[in-house]
Design an enzyme around this catalytic site. Structure first.
Site, PDB file in Angstrom:
ATOM      1  N   CYS A  85       0.830  -1.208   0.000  1.00 61.31           N
ATOM      2  CA  CYS A  85       0.000   0.000   0.000  1.00 61.31           C
ATOM      3  C   CYS A  85       0.865   1.259   0.000  1.00 61.31           C
ATOM      4  O   CYS A  85       1.681   1.472   0.900  1.00 61.31           O
ATOM      5  CB  CYS A  85      -0.923   0.005   1.226  1.00 61.31           C
ATOM      6  SG  CYS A  85      -1.940   1.487   1.250  1.00 61.31           S
ATOM      7  N   ARG A 206      -9.740  -3.381  -9.592  1.00 55.02           N
ATOM      8  CA  ARG A 206     -10.621  -2.325 -10.098  1.00 55.02           C
ATOM      9  C   ARG A 206     -11.634  -2.793 -11.125  1.00 55.02           C
ATOM     10  O   ARG A 206     -12.712  -2.197 -11.232  1.00 55.02           O
ATOM     11  CB  ARG A 206      -9.771  -1.172 -10.654  1.00 55.02           C
ATOM     12  CG  ARG A 206      -9.084  -0.391  -9.532  1.00 55.02           C
ATOM     13  CD  ARG A 206      -8.004   0.505 -10.077  1.00 55.02           C
ATOM     14  NE  ARG A 206      -6.949  -0.277 -10.709  1.00 55.02           N
ATOM     15  CZ  ARG A 206      -5.939   0.237 -11.390  1.00 55.02           C
ATOM     16  NH1 ARG A 206      -5.853   1.540 -11.539  1.00 55.02           N
ATOM     17  NH2 ARG A 206      -5.008  -0.544 -11.917  1.00 55.02           N
TER      18      ARG A 206
END
Ligand SMILES: Cc1cc2nc3c(=O)[nH]c(=O)nc-3n(C[C@H](O)[C@H](O)[C@H](O)COP(=O)(O)O)c2cc1C
Length: 296
Positions: A85, A206
């Site tokens: 991240c 996504r």
């Protein structure tokens, strides 16, 4: 995915492919171990969820181990450690997430502590490296393997790239553990390409936004046209049940934007729902927009 793969979303995805491995949003070890009440996911029970990997982030090995134990007890089927991240709050300020690509020694300690703490498999999710001059993902994967991780997911970008440029999926022939490819994958052809190159699987992010049935399409189990309005209504109901009406409505707007993307008049629809706070009014708008039938 943070803000996406919460329990309601996982249930919607699972309604199309019941045995799909799904990863939770990233869970802070501090928040989980501290049993922080403001974060509902700290109290999720995974026992009825099938194959779910609980993803933790943090930089303190013993807290990561305690967090993993809590999640194992809550019914997670594997523990995934976030080592990719790039968000400053996670990577730079707390020394977790992608920062572990800069501190392989600490990464190894964390993996080792987590592996020792649980009986379920442990994986890591990482990127190609910190930046173009530090593409040392292979070293980190070897450390993960030596520390007892069973597999790794590799997002084919560096931390510095964020989400820009195309994902690059490197050759992985010498890797000691199985690697799941991640980044810009969305179709059967993408998945087949990754498998033919030796990857153990594909992780899709996504491409599932507004299309939680995509896994069924890829696996060939969902063939009939999807009634998107019906999916949105079911998703909304699950959000209301989980978060309560007041919180669910604003949180659901982004999902409605994804569900409606590319459909004629969707921008008027989004403008309208962004002004509505009443859940029944949102339901009416969904019904009207997609022209579907449901029991209110
Ligand atoms: C909104 C958003 C939230 C994300 N949250 C997480 C997360 O909690 N943990 C994680 O490992 N990756 C997270 N990611 C990264 C994705 O898992 C994935 O690695 C990245 O989007 C590339 O894959 P894709 O092209 O299939 O989306 C997030 C990405 C986005 C866009």
């Amino acid at each position: 995915m943070a803000g996406i793969s919460d329990r309601p979303f996982r249930m919607i995805v699972r309604s199309f492919v019941p045995d799909l491995p799904i990863v939770t949003e990233m869970i802070s070890c501090h928040s989980l171990v501290g049993r922080h009440k403001n974060c509902l996911r700290n109290f999720d029970n995974y026992a009825d969820e099938g194959n779910v990997g609980a993803q933790i982030f943090g930089a303190v090995p013993h807290l990561m181990a305690d967090a993993a134990k809590i999640l194992q007890d809550a019914g997670a089927t594997w523990i995934d450690i976030n080592m990719g991240c790039p968000v400053p709050k996670v990577a730079t300020r707390s020394g977790a997430g992608a920062f572990l690509m800069r501190d392989h020694k600490l990464a190894g300690k964390i993996i080792d502590a987590v592996v020792r703490a649980v009986q379920i498999p442990v994986s890591i999710k990482t990127r190609l490296g910190w930046d173009e001059s530090h593409m040392d993902w292979a070293d980190l994967i070897h450390i993960a393997a030596d520390s007892g991780a069973q597999f790794a997911a590799l997002h084919g970008r560096t931390r510095a790239a964020g989400y820009t440029g195309d994902a690059v999926h490197p050759e992985i022939s010498d890797m000691p553990i199985q690697i799941i490819a991640n980044g810009d994958l969305a179709t059967v052809a993408d998945v087949e390409d990754m498998i033919s190159r030796g990857y153990a699987g594909a992780m899709i992010g996504r491409a599932m936004l507004g299309r939680p049935w995509i896994f069924g399409e890829i696996l060939g189990t969902v063939k009939s046209p999807i009634n998107i309005g019906d999916v949105a209504l079911r998703h909304l109901d699950l959000m209301v049940e989980y978060y309560g009406e007041r919180n669910a409505v604003p949180m659901f707007r982004k999902h409605l934007a994804w569900y409606s993307a590319g459909i004629p008049n969707s921008s008027e629809f989004r403008t309208k729902i962004n002004q509505i706070t009443d859940v029944n009014a949102i339901r009416q708008e969904i019904l009207q927009f997609w022209g579907c039938v449901a029991n209110l």
